[in-house]
Every structure is written in C-alpha cells, then in structure tokens.
Design a protein around this motif. Sequence first.
Motif, PDB file in Angstrom:
ATOM      1  N   THR A 127      47.081  54.696  44.557  1.00 26.95           N
ATOM      2  CA  THR A 127      48.315  54.122  45.094  1.00 26.95           C
ATOM      3  C   THR A 127      48.345  52.604  44.983  1.00 26.95           C
ATOM      4  OG1 THR A 127      48.150  55.934  46.635  1.00 26.95           O
ATOM      5  CG2 THR A 127      49.890  54.342  47.038  1.00 26.95           C
ATOM      6  N   HIS A 128      47.172  51.971  45.036  1.00 21.40           N
ATOM      7  CA  HIS A 128      47.170  50.513  45.033  1.00 21.40           C
ATOM      8  C   HIS A 128      46.846  49.901  43.691  1.00 21.40           C
ATOM      9  CE1 HIS A 128      47.945  50.571  49.233  1.00 21.40           C
ATOM     10  NE2 HIS A 128      46.869  51.313  49.453  1.00 21.40           N
ATOM     11  N   LEU A 129      47.060  50.673  42.665  1.00 25.00           N
ATOM     12  CA  LEU A 129      46.876  50.141  41.315  1.00 25.00           C
ATOM     13  C   LEU A 129      48.230  50.070  40.654  1.00 25.00           C
ATOM     14  CD1 LEU A 129      43.955  52.222  39.856  1.00 25.00           C
ATOM     15  CD2 LEU A 129      43.951  49.773  40.229  1.00 25.00           C
ATOM     16  N   SER A 130      48.411  49.146  39.757  1.00 22.23           N
ATOM     17  CA  SER A 130      49.649  49.216  38.993  1.00 22.23           C
ATOM     18  C   SER A 130      49.636  48.380  37.733  1.00 22.23           C
ATOM     19  CB  SER A 130      50.818  48.800  39.874  1.00 22.23           C
ATOM     20  OG  SER A 130      51.774  48.145  39.115  1.00 22.23           O
ATOM     21  N   TYR A 131      50.386  48.830  36.793  1.00 24.17           N
ATOM     22  CA  TYR A 131      50.696  48.048  35.595  1.00 24.17           C
ATOM     23  C   TYR A 131      51.902  47.230  35.935  1.00 24.17           C
ATOM     24  CZ  TYR A 131      48.207  49.515  31.462  1.00 24.17           C
ATOM     25  OH  TYR A 131      47.274  49.686  30.481  1.00 24.17           O
ATOM     26  N   PHE A 173      42.524  45.566  35.987  1.00 22.78           N
ATOM     27  CA  PHE A 173      42.856  46.239  37.239  1.00 22.78           C
ATOM     28  C   PHE A 173      41.832  46.007  38.343  1.00 22.78           C
ATOM     29  CE2 PHE A 173      44.737  48.691  33.825  1.00 22.78           C
ATOM     30  CZ  PHE A 173      46.031  48.888  34.270  1.00 22.78           C
ATOM     31  N   ARG A 205      38.613  44.801  43.210  1.00 21.40           N
ATOM     32  CA  ARG A 205      37.635  45.856  43.457  1.00 21.40           C
ATOM     33  C   ARG A 205      36.212  45.442  43.096  1.00 21.40           C
ATOM     34  NH1 ARG A 205      39.874  51.610  43.322  1.00 21.40           N
ATOM     35  NH2 ARG A 205      42.044  51.277  43.847  1.00 21.40           N
ATOM     36  N   ALA A 254      47.721  42.705  48.599  1.00 22.70           N
ATOM     37  CA  ALA A 254      48.465  43.796  49.220  1.00 22.70           C
ATOM     38  C   ALA A 254      49.251  44.551  48.159  1.00 22.70           C
ATOM     39  CB  ALA A 254      49.405  43.262  50.276  1.00 22.70           C
ATOM     40  N   LYS A 279      55.001  48.934  42.844  1.00 20.88           N
ATOM     41  CA  LYS A 279      53.669  49.099  43.420  1.00 20.88           C
ATOM     42  C   LYS A 279      52.772  48.061  42.777  1.00 20.88           C
ATOM     43  CE  LYS A 279      54.637  52.697  45.856  1.00 20.88           C
ATOM     44  NZ  LYS A 279      54.516  52.749  47.307  1.00 20.88           N
ATOM     45  N   GLY A 280      52.267  47.166  43.588  1.00 18.70           N
ATOM     46  CA  GLY A 280      51.566  46.022  42.998  1.00 18.70           C
ATOM     47  C   GLY A 280      50.176  46.347  42.546  1.00 18.70           C
ATOM     48  N   GLY A 281      49.454  45.317  42.274  1.00 11.75           N
ATOM     49  CA  GLY A 281      48.161  45.431  41.634  1.00 11.75           C
ATOM     50  C   GLY A 281      48.220  44.377  40.564  1.00 11.75           C
ATOM     51  N   GLU A 282      47.629  44.602  39.498  1.00  8.26           N
ATOM     52  CA  GLU A 282      47.746  43.607  38.456  1.00  8.26           C
ATOM     53  C   GLU A 282      47.519  44.238  37.114  1.00  8.26           C
ATOM     54  OE1 GLU A 282      43.391  41.746  38.444  1.00  8.26           O
ATOM     55  OE2 GLU A 282      44.555  41.706  40.264  1.00  8.26           O
ATOM     56  N   SER A 283      47.921  43.539  36.136  1.00 12.83           N
ATOM     57  CA  SER A 283      47.721  44.078  34.796  1.00 12.83           C
ATOM     58  C   SER A 283      47.555  42.949  33.829  1.00 12.83           C
ATOM     59  CB  SER A 283      48.904  44.949  34.416  1.00 12.83           C
ATOM     60  OG  SER A 283      49.081  44.924  33.033  1.00 12.83           O
TER      61      SER A 283
END
Lengths: 330, 457
Positions: free
Chosen positions: A325-329, B117, B121, B440, B453-457
Amino acid sequence: MEYWLPIIYMAAMGLSLLIYVILDGYDLGVGMLMPLANDAEKDIMVASIGPFWDANETWIVLGVGILLIAFPMAHGIVLTELYLPVTIMLMGLILRGVAFDLRVKAGDHRKALWNRAFFLGSLVASMAQGWMLGAYVTGLQSNTTSLLFSALIALTLPALYLTLGCGWLLMKTEGELLTKAIGWARKSVWPMGLGLLLVSIATPLVSDAIAEKWFSWPNFLILAPIPVLSLAAFAAIVALLNSDNSIYRGHGWKLYASTVAICVFASLGLGYSLFPNIIIGQMTIWDAAASLSSLKFTLVGVAITLPIIIGYTIFVYRIFHGKATHLSYD
Amino acid sequence: MDIDPLVLARIQFATNISFHILFPAISIGLGWLLLFFRVRYTQTGDKAWEYAYYFWVKIFALTFAMGVVSGITMSFQFGTNWPGFMEKAGNVAGPLLGYEVLSAFFLEASFLGIMLFGKDRVSNRMHLISTFLVAFGTTLSAFWILSLNSWMQTPTGYYLEDGVVMVESWWEVIFNPSFPYRFFHMVIASVLTSAFLVAGVSAWRALKNVDGPATWKIMRTGVMVAAVLAPLQIFIGDLHGLNTLEHQPAKVAAMEAIWETEEGAPFTVVALPDEESRSNKFALEIPYAASLVLTHELKGEVKGLNEFVGEHPPVAIVFWSFRVMLAIGGLMVLVAWWAAWALRSGRQASKPVLAALSAMTFSGWVAVLAGWYVTEIGRQPWIVDGVLKVQDVVADHSAATVSGTLFGYILLYLFLLASYIGALRNLSAKPAASLILNPAGTASANTGDNTAKGGES
C-alpha cells in the motif's frame, strides 16, 4: 566432462526458465488483472510489482542466454522457427515494460492509454510465451495437431500467470482490493486447472516419444508422484479459496506457493519428457553443445555469480516484504 | 517489389539496435551523474542536490526501462535474425553475453528496485550503495557488450575448427586490440550524452522559469562535465581512429572516401562518394590533412578502397556518418565551453546560451548513432572481421515475414520515441519540489501531480 557439462547447462536453463515463470508470471498476471481494478487499485497493483519486474524479466534473458551459450546450434534453429511468436512476445514485453513509467510520467490524460497498453502487453506476451512453449514441446512442427496444441498452451499459460498474479495480490494487498483479488483467484483457478489437465492429456498424444517415456513400465509408477502431487497442490488451492477467513488471517501466500508447486512439478515432467533432447526429434543436448572450453569458461562465472544473484534477489524481496500500500510509481 | 531478405534483416537489426542504444547512451552516464547528485546531497544537505537527484532519477527510471525492453529484443534477435552467427561464433559470443547477464543485468535490475522504491526502507548508506551498484552495473554491462563488439571488429585469441570459432585465450578475446578504445569512447560518449541532456533540459527549465536555483546548479554540473569530456572525447576518438587504421584499413578508407592508396592523402571535408565510378564527385579537400591526422605524418601512407574491392563497406553512408559525428563533436566543445564561460563563478547565463544548450539536448544521440553507423556499417561485409560474412549467417525468413515485423517494430519505436520525449517534456514542466514525496507517501507540494498513493519512483 563432455557428458556432464551439457546436462548441467540444460538443468541451469530449465531452472532459469522455471524461475522466470514463477516470478515474471506473477507480474504478468497482475498486468492482465488491471482492467478489473479501479484507478487507485491499479496504482497499488503496479506499485506492488514495481521493484521486482525488471529483475524477474532478466531470468528469461538468462534462460535464452544459456541456450545461446551452451547450445548455439539449437539456439539459432529454435529462435528462427519461433520468429513470429518471439516477435509478438517482444512487442508485448516492450509495451508493458515502458508502461510502468509512462502511465504516470506521460501526463494524466494519457494514463488510461498506458493502462491499456500495460494490460495488452501483459496478455500478448503471456499468450505468445504459451504458444512458444507448445511449439517447442511438439518439436517445432507446423502441422494442425501441433498448432492446436500450441493454441491450448497459449490459453493455459495466461491462466496460470493470472493465478500467480492473484496469489501475489493476496500477499501484497489489503482491504477491498484483497477481497477483489480473492474473487479473481476463484475465477482464474478453474481455467488454469482445466488447461493444465488438457495439456497433460494432450502432450503424450501429440508426441509418441513422450508417450513412450511416460507409459512404459516401471516409469509410469516412478513418475506417478508428479501428477499426484500436482493434483494435491490444486486441491490445496481450491480448499484455500473456499476459506476467505484463512486468507484474511494471512494464509494468502499459500495460493502463490501451491501454484509455484504446480509449476515445479510441471517443469519436472517437462524436463523428463524432453531429456536428452534440446529439440525433440532433431537434436540432443550433446549434438548442440558449444565447445568444452567455452562451457567451462562460463561455468566459472555461473558458479560465482548465481549464488550472489540469488542472495541479493532474496535481499530485495525481504526489503519490500509486506503489503504494497505504501509503495508507488509516480 | 523484390527486396533482398538480407537487406531487410540488416535494416531490422539496425532499427532495433539504433533504438536500443539511445537509452543505454543516456543511462550509463546518467547513472554516474545521479550518484554524484546523491553523494553531494548526503555531504551538503543542500536541497538543490536532493531536487537534482529526484528529478533525474525519474528520467533515469524511464530511460532504464526503455533500455531493458529494447535490450531483451536484441538478445532474441541474435538468434531470430543471425542464427549462423551463433553457430559459427557462439563459442565467443555466448560466454561474453552470458557474463553480461550474470554480472550486470541482474545487478542493475535488482538494485534499481531499491534505488527507486527503497529510500524509506533501507539506510541512507544502503541506498547510496544501491545507487552506486546501478551505475556500476550499467557500465559493467557496457564492458561485456563492447568487448564482444570489439572482438567482432578485431578478432584475436581464437582459431577455426571446421569453420567454427574456438577460443584459444579468453584474455585475448576479451581484451582484443580495439576494445579499450571502443570502451572508453562509448562510456565517455554516454556521459557526454547525459551531460548535454541534463544541461539542455535544465536550460529549457531556466528559460521557462519552471524552477528555482536548483536548476542552475544542475545545469552547471552538466555543462562542466561536458566542457571537460567533449575535448577528451576528440582525443580518445583520434586514438580509436589510429587503432582502426591499423586493424581495419578498409573502414578508414571508407570514412575518408579515399579510393587510391596515397602518400600524403588529403582530408576530404565534403564529397559525394560514388561507388559506380569508384571516385568522389565534387570534393572539397585539405591537402595532406588525412595523412597527418591518421598517421601523424605529412607523407604517411593511407590505404585506399581499391585495395579492398568487393570487401569494403558502402562508402557514402560511412563517410557521411563520420562527418556528422565530427560536426556534433566539434559543436559540443564550442557550446560546452561557451556555456562554461557564461556560467563561470556562479553567474547566470544569458538567453542565447540557454537556447544553445537546450538546442543541444539530444545532440549526444545524434553523435552516438552516427558513430555506431561508422563502426558497424564500416565493418561490412563482415560480421566478424575477416572471419565471417553477414550474408553467410542470415536466417532464411521470407521477405514478407521480415518486412511485416519490421514495419511493426518501426511503428512501435516511433510511438515509443515520441512517448519518451513527451514524458521528458511533461516532467520538465514541473518544479522539482513537486516531485519529491514525503515518507507518508503524498507529494509534498501541491502541484496537481497525480500521486494518489505516494512513495517514490
């Protein structure tokens, strides 16, 4: 050495392609499930496979690479014969590979287009791979029977990938998407089961050589565990999908694991059917093998790098362990 | 219309490899630039470097994906188009490609996942290491593939057994005579390509006032790298040319459109080489210059094409590709130095400088393609120089099959190229801050960027 090296390489090639099916299978499966999800869910689904797909796809490059390294005589024949399905598969993989990024980088108004490309690429690549496998097993013939057989696997392999994809989503998603994924799994598992059953029945029918290897005494008895255990794994899948609660309580991985087990048994069966041919009815692995010096030189590299590759692959999977859920492109 | 399937197979392979090389040409160099941005950010904590990293890592990810998928195509096309190559030269080509997959492909693909990603982590240190391993992996990949390509140009360390290549010495195969030159020439080409891309996009962003001071810092990095490497590239290119003269004189003769062996050969600036009459129509020449450049002697002997009748490459395309490469190379030095002067000690460059830089954004692509055309078409009619001819290894597909798939590939590649440049344009129009995401998982600035939906790429 001249006897064993080709066998070692055939095992390594089989292993790479098996790992490819198990790993890229789930991300191709997730790609084929895309149209069933809403926009937010699509993002999560893509994100769940984002860190992995590229390395997953490298296993097919290694598989084909080993074919080229160890069996150069067969490499050319196989790929020349499979020219069209290979080309179609490549176009599918290209579309889908670039869609990961372009669906979020080409601008919002193009996102729907790239979502479709992602789906279409996954579907086309999976079907083409199935076709190639079918054509390969029938010894690259082009009569009606083998075309039908190829068509059957071209439908079965996507169903298998869909189930692997559902299995992946059961591990990586939560909430509403998880509930949806359980529903998708219930729908994909029966076509997969039916397809695998038909392929198992058809294989000895299309190839006398294979029939002879399986249905002679005592081979039949020794080989019996392969179909029996496959059936057991399938039963485990059905049982799991009948118990939503156990999936919500974290047993969802069993769908993926059982499907992987089926893949392993199928590949053992396939390996047994083919051995020692690299192209059925045409060429054995010893006929097709590269020079001893080249095989030895590469074996050193394989022995050093393969454990390292497996090590850091596990490392990466551990880092991204858990729900996506907390990953994204973006 | 009757087209030779060999010609079609060559066009198809050339189409694929031309499309493919565009992306490694950026990602090899950009990987190291990213590592630089990433390290500078860790050292200084300066937001500008963080912006630099996050903006360019997005373009890197896209570029890398384009390179991967078009590269997989290549790995299959060796077999689908040139089965004879693997049958005859598989003992060399197989292991070198195998080492590339085993040592580089898995490495870069796996650690790219962490790089894109894994920021939240893993530790900062692990993320730095991953960024390094990705850059290292792309370069290692270049090492193996250029070793194989160089061996096809200048084969050593082998013997023939029934027409099949057998390896005598792996050391001589891998470090064959043209390999060091080709490797450094290509790696520097890649860093130059990405430096001009970085400088060009930044200049465009500065012109359009998209972003703040970070843009100038990034632009300066690109310009300074280009200002140092562009002249160095000319120097290495010269060494590479001398090496080619020694091992592949027919290629050099085609590059310079020299038909007759001459002492004190002139350098032909422009000409229309004509293979029918085996002469140049309309030639503008500088006396003695070719001998001077190639042999570093005024009266040095340069072999002419007529020494290799029937076994030399098509002249006009090699001649002109070489001139395109030289022209872009020269232009790169001029623009890089001009921009470096304009940006010296923290100054902001004027509009003409920015316009020039942004016009040069994709100049590296043109030079890289032209350079590869020189070296690859220049190797014809051989696939392995002096050992194996292209016509003897081609698959016997019908012209209809190959032209059908070729048409499909061309359409697909044009579409993808347009999409790639479109995405670059789309990203370039956004401030870097809007592309950075907080842990977040939502975009930290309100930009309308679609990051549900965040995160990074």
